[in-house]
Design an enzyme around this catalytic site. Structure first.
Site, short mmCIF file in Angstrom:
data_model
loop_
_atom_site.label_atom_id
_atom_site.label_comp_id
_atom_site.label_asym_id
_atom_site.label_seq_id
_atom_site.Cartn_x
_atom_site.Cartn_y
_atom_site.Cartn_z
CB SER A 277 -0.84 -0.07 1.33
OG SER A 277 -1.38 1.41 1.61
CE LYS A 283 -4.01 -3.89 3.68
NZ LYS A 283 -4.79 -2.79 3.01
CD GLU A 290 -7.66 -7.36 -3.39
OE1 GLU A 290 -8.35 -6.54 -3.54
OE2 GLU A 290 -6.27 -7.32 -3.27
#
Ligand code: ARG
Length: 458
Positions: A277, A283, A290
């Site tokens: 991130s 992160k 996804e």
């Protein structure tokens, strides 16, 4: 530049119309197929005595030169020549002179484009099948490692019964196996040759469609010329098989995303398949699964788009059919990218066996086995179910799991309980006991793995 079809026109094409109607921006992907089809066509024309062998030789040599240039990225396509077929014909005439104009004898762009699409889809479908097998292989590698790895099996996303992780992975193996069968089956119809159907009605030249089909390794010739130039159901079949395949990929991806969450912590995808991130330093995001899940939308969209384009189209060729290509290319490319990523992502993931086992020891997913236990002792299953329901409630109220209760506590609910329930309730025992064909019992999983390996020929 004058149009190859310009004879009956007195005005230049409007600039916007030219751009709007052209397909060369995307159908240049069919260049090699187009050349291949043309070579087969011209050889057939010569062998049927429709054009002189010498002319055919020149045309073939010219086409080969263009093929070379295409392979070396040395060609520039022009929107004025509208599509790949006329671009290549123009190049041919430039390359070998007016004799190049003989190539289009006894065919039309309508059967030509259909032929190109059949050739393209045959090649790509075979490539996709190979990639799908790589994914299946990756699944088998992990499954072999994790026959005895136990995790909770879910229904309604609530813990249901413990299962072997290999069993869970193998579920996807079989989904992909059916996807492969669907794609393989679709090849039967992709292998029909539309070449020589002409614009719609056949041709006055004594062509031999079976010969050109054979040269292109098609095993069937469309028996009806109208059907040959209007049919796009071979693409629809591919797009629907692709949609089902993407749906499977998407479900697996969703599980990866869930399993990698802090809440589950069942797996860890390799760093090389995750991203970070820009703001939150901690992160590690599962972007690849996804995105695989996300890309399923466009693959469905391509199917719906073509279904809608075809709906209500009168026979035979209509310009609407030019809309068949971009979605097909997009689906092919999306599938190839997705499968290429999926195989190594599966293979490199770390399975957190301890966390899985811990999850199974902190739930009530062994309750069915307790009911089966009583049923085995002659208590009607319905009654047994009720008793165990009461025991689960009692355990929840006392903040305990089924293995934490004492035999005395059990005996309060039924006299049929003996010391051996503590073995029956062990997660490993629970899984091993489901030894019915296709079940998660370790022995059955081994049988299944063997069958899966046989399917892949390993
Ligand atoms: N570019 C066209 C297509 O992709 C080729 C066929 C054109 N035929 C025609 N009659 N305009 O559909």
């Amino acid at each position: 530049m004058s149009k190859l079809w310009g004879g009956r026109f007195t005005k230049e094409t409007n600039q916007l119309v030219e751009e709007f109607t052209a397909s060369i921006q995307f159908d240049q992907k069919l260049a090699l197929e187009d050349i291949k089809g043309s070579i087969a066509h011209v050889e057939m024309l010569a062998s049927c005595g429709i054009i002189p062998t010498e002319d055919a030789k020149q045309i073939k040599a010219g086409l080969k030169k263009i093929q070379e240039k295409v392979l070396n990225n040395e060609v520039t396509f022009s929107v004025e020549d509208e599509d790949i077929h006329m671009n290549i014909e123009r190049m041919l005439i430039e390359e070998i002179g007016p004799v190049g104009g003989k190539l289009h004898t006894g065919r039309s762009r309508n059967d030509q484009v259909a032929t190109d699409m059949h050739l393209y889809l045959r090649y790509q479908t075979i490539e996709i099948i190979k990639l799908l097998e790589k994914v299946q292989e990756a699944i088998l590698i992990q499954a072999n490692e994790h026959i005895e790895t136990i995790l909770p099996g879910y229904t309604h996303l609530q813990r249901a019964q413990p299962i072997s992780f290999a069993h869970h992975l193998l579920a996807y193996f079989w989904m992909f196996e059916r996807d492969k069968e669907r794609l393989e089956d679709s090849l039967k119809r992709v292998n029909w040759s539309p070449l020589g159907a002409g614009a719609l009605a056949g041709t006055t030249f004594p062509i031999d469609r079976h010969q050109s089909a054979k040269r292109l390794k098609f095993d069937m010739v469309y028996p009806n010329s109208l059907d040959a130039v209007s049919d796009r159901d071979f693409i629809l079949e591919f797009l629907s098989a692709a949609s089902i395949l993407m749906m499977h990929i998407s479900r697996l991806s969703e599980e990866f995303v869930l399993w990698m969450s802090q809440e589950f912590q069942f797996i860890e995808l390799d760093d090389s398949f995750c991203t970070g991130s820009s703001i939150m330093p901690q992160k590690k995001n599962p972007d690849v699964p996804e995105l695989l899940r996300g890309k399923t939308g466009r693959v469905y969209g391509n199917l719906f788009s073509l279904l809608t384009t075809l709906k209500g189209l009168p026979l035979a060729y209509n310009k609407d059919l030019q809309e068949d290509k971009e979605g097909m290319f997009d689906t092919v490319e999306t599938l190839i990218d997705s499968l290429q990523l999926l195989a190594p992502m599966i293979q490199t993931m770390t399975v957190k066996t301890e966390n899985m086992l811990q999850a199974v020891s902190q739930d009530y997913s062994n309750a069915t086995d307790l009911a089966d236990y009583l049923a085995n002792k002659g208590v009607p299953f319905r009654k047994a179910h009720e008793i165990i329901g009461q025991i689960v409630l009692y355990a929840i109220q006392n903040n305990k799991y089924l293995l934490d209760l004492s035999l005395d506590e059990y005996k309060k609910f039924s006299h049929s309980f003996e010391e051996d329930i503590f073995t029956v309730l062990q997660p490993k025992h629970v899984v091993a006991a489901r030894n019915s064909y296709g079940g998660t019992g370790f022995e059955q999983v081994k049988v299944q793995l063997k069958l899966a390996e046989e399917k892949l020929g390993i």
